[in-house]
Scaffold this motif. Structure first.
Motif, mmCIF file in Angstrom:
data_model
loop_
_atom_site.group_PDB
_atom_site.id
_atom_site.type_symbol
_atom_site.label_atom_id
_atom_site.label_comp_id
_atom_site.label_asym_id
_atom_site.label_seq_id
_atom_site.Cartn_x
_atom_site.Cartn_y
_atom_site.Cartn_z
ATOM 1 N N ALA A 96 0.829 -1.210 0.000
ATOM 2 C CA ALA A 96 0.000 0.000 0.000
ATOM 3 C C ALA A 96 0.864 1.261 0.000
ATOM 4 C CB ALA A 96 -0.934 -0.012 1.195
ATOM 5 N N ALA A 97 1.967 1.242 0.739
ATOM 6 C CA ALA A 97 2.867 2.403 0.757
ATOM 7 C C ALA A 97 3.530 2.588 -0.612
ATOM 8 C CB ALA A 97 3.924 2.230 1.837
ATOM 9 N N TYR A 98 3.924 1.484 -1.253
ATOM 10 C CA TYR A 98 4.511 1.580 -2.585
ATOM 11 C C TYR A 98 3.492 2.124 -3.581
ATOM 12 C CZ TYR A 98 6.662 0.384 -6.989
ATOM 13 O OH TYR A 98 7.171 0.461 -8.246
ATOM 14 N N PHE A 99 2.247 1.677 -3.456
ATOM 15 C CA PHE A 99 1.185 2.173 -4.314
ATOM 16 C C PHE A 99 1.010 3.674 -4.136
ATOM 17 C CE2 PHE A 99 -3.361 3.242 -4.613
ATOM 18 C CZ PHE A 99 -3.542 3.044 -5.969
ATOM 19 N N ASP A 100 1.068 4.140 -2.909
ATOM 20 C CA ASP A 100 0.918 5.564 -2.628
ATOM 21 C C ASP A 100 2.068 6.363 -3.240
ATOM 22 O OD1 ASP A 100 -0.192 7.864 -1.599
ATOM 23 O OD2 ASP A 100 0.685 7.596 0.381
ATOM 24 N N VAL A 101 3.288 5.885 -3.059
ATOM 25 C CA VAL A 101 4.453 6.584 -3.627
ATOM 26 C C VAL A 101 4.375 6.594 -5.152
ATOM 27 C CG1 VAL A 101 6.956 6.435 -3.930
ATOM 28 C CG2 VAL A 101 5.958 6.200 -1.662
ATOM 29 N N TYR A 102 4.016 5.467 -5.740
ATOM 30 C CA TYR A 102 3.896 5.416 -7.200
ATOM 31 C C TYR A 102 2.832 6.391 -7.685
ATOM 32 C CZ TYR A 102 2.763 3.824 -11.867
ATOM 33 O OH TYR A 102 2.515 3.790 -13.210
ATOM 34 N N SER A 103 1.685 6.409 -7.005
ATOM 35 C CA SER A 103 0.595 7.283 -7.436
ATOM 36 C C SER A 103 0.966 8.755 -7.348
ATOM 37 C CB SER A 103 -0.649 7.037 -6.574
ATOM 38 O OG SER A 103 -1.119 5.746 -6.745
ATOM 39 N N GLN A 104 1.675 9.138 -6.295
ATOM 40 C CA GLN A 104 1.939 10.552 -6.081
ATOM 41 C C GLN A 104 3.218 11.049 -6.762
ATOM 42 O OE1 GLN A 104 -0.358 12.368 -4.858
ATOM 43 N NE2 GLN A 104 -1.592 10.662 -4.174
ATOM 44 N N PHE A 105 4.262 10.226 -6.787
ATOM 45 C CA PHE A 105 5.547 10.710 -7.280
ATOM 46 C C PHE A 105 5.845 10.348 -8.730
ATOM 47 C CE2 PHE A 105 7.368 10.625 -2.738
ATOM 48 C CZ PHE A 105 6.810 11.852 -2.487
ATOM 49 N N ILE A 106 5.420 9.171 -9.167
ATOM 50 C CA ILE A 106 5.785 8.718 -10.509
ATOM 51 C C ILE A 106 4.642 8.926 -11.497
ATOM 52 C CG2 ILE A 106 6.519 6.728 -11.883
ATOM 53 C CD1 ILE A 106 7.906 5.684 -9.334
ATOM 54 N N PHE A 107 3.465 8.419 -11.161
ATOM 55 C CA PHE A 107 2.340 8.502 -12.104
ATOM 56 C C PHE A 107 1.732 9.892 -12.098
ATOM 57 C CE2 PHE A 107 -2.122 6.887 -13.200
ATOM 58 C CZ PHE A 107 -1.893 7.023 -14.549
ATOM 59 N N ASP A 108 1.399 10.423 -10.934
ATOM 60 C CA ASP A 108 0.830 11.758 -10.759
ATOM 61 C C ASP A 108 -0.286 12.021 -11.755
ATOM 62 O OD1 ASP A 108 0.577 14.157 -9.428
ATOM 63 O OD2 ASP A 108 1.919 15.200 -10.785
ATOM 64 N N ALA A 109 -1.263 11.156 -11.721
ATOM 65 C CA ALA A 109 -2.332 11.218 -12.721
ATOM 66 C C ALA A 109 -3.320 12.331 -12.429
ATOM 67 C CB ALA A 109 -3.067 9.894 -12.751
ATOM 68 N N GLN A 110 -3.819 12.894 -13.479
ATOM 69 C CA GLN A 110 -4.921 13.846 -13.421
ATOM 70 C C GLN A 110 -6.017 13.265 -14.298
ATOM 71 O OE1 GLN A 110 -4.830 16.524 -11.430
ATOM 72 N NE2 GLN A 110 -2.804 15.830 -10.846
ATOM 73 N N TYR A 111 -7.197 13.121 -13.761
ATOM 74 C CA TYR A 111 -8.303 12.514 -14.487
ATOM 75 C C TYR A 111 -9.219 13.605 -15.004
ATOM 76 C CZ TYR A 111 -6.538 8.545 -11.967
ATOM 77 O OH TYR A 111 -5.718 7.590 -11.464
#
Length: 118
Positions: free
Chosen positions: A61-76
């Motif tokens: 879950a922590a890796y998912f959070d880091v990926y979502s915020q730092f690498i992917f940084d998606a805007q929908y």
């Protein structure tokens, strides 16, 4: 009657506030994950297998959070299914479609861990 509406971009100041807030929340999430792992490791009330599953769940879950915020940084952009990367802090050259696939895969990896814990 037109289905396409113009979307006004937010101001740069508000955008910076959102980025700082995401950074603070991500680091606090990592800190809480670390505290949770310490509590699990120091507690004698968990079985060894259950403690391992909980720790793996917390790390994923922590890796998912880091990926979502730092690498992917998606805007929908809704209501259309359109994803673009805003301004990732770790700028890996990544197509938004592949980033979305990785993001969904990380969510799917957590499902068996939840089922195994309960």
């Amino acid at each position: 009657f037109s289905m396409h509406k113009r979307i006004r971009p937010i101001s740069a100041h508000i955008h910076d506030i959102f980025r700082i807030s995401k950074l603070i929340l991500t680091f606090s999430s990592l800190l809480m994950a670390f505290v949770s792992v310490i509590i699990i490791c120091s507690s004698a009330s968990f079985s060894r297998d259950y403690a391992k599953l909980l720790i793996i769940l917390i790390f994923s879950a922590a890796y998912f959070d880091v990926y979502s915020q730092f690498i992917f940084d998606a805007q929908y952009i809704m209501p259309w299914l359109c994803v673009y990367r805003d301004a990732p802090m770790i700028n890996i050259p990544l197509n938004p479609a592949w980033g979305f696939i990785i993001w969904v895969s990380l969510i799917a990896l957590n499902s068996p861990l939840y089922v195994a814990c309960f």
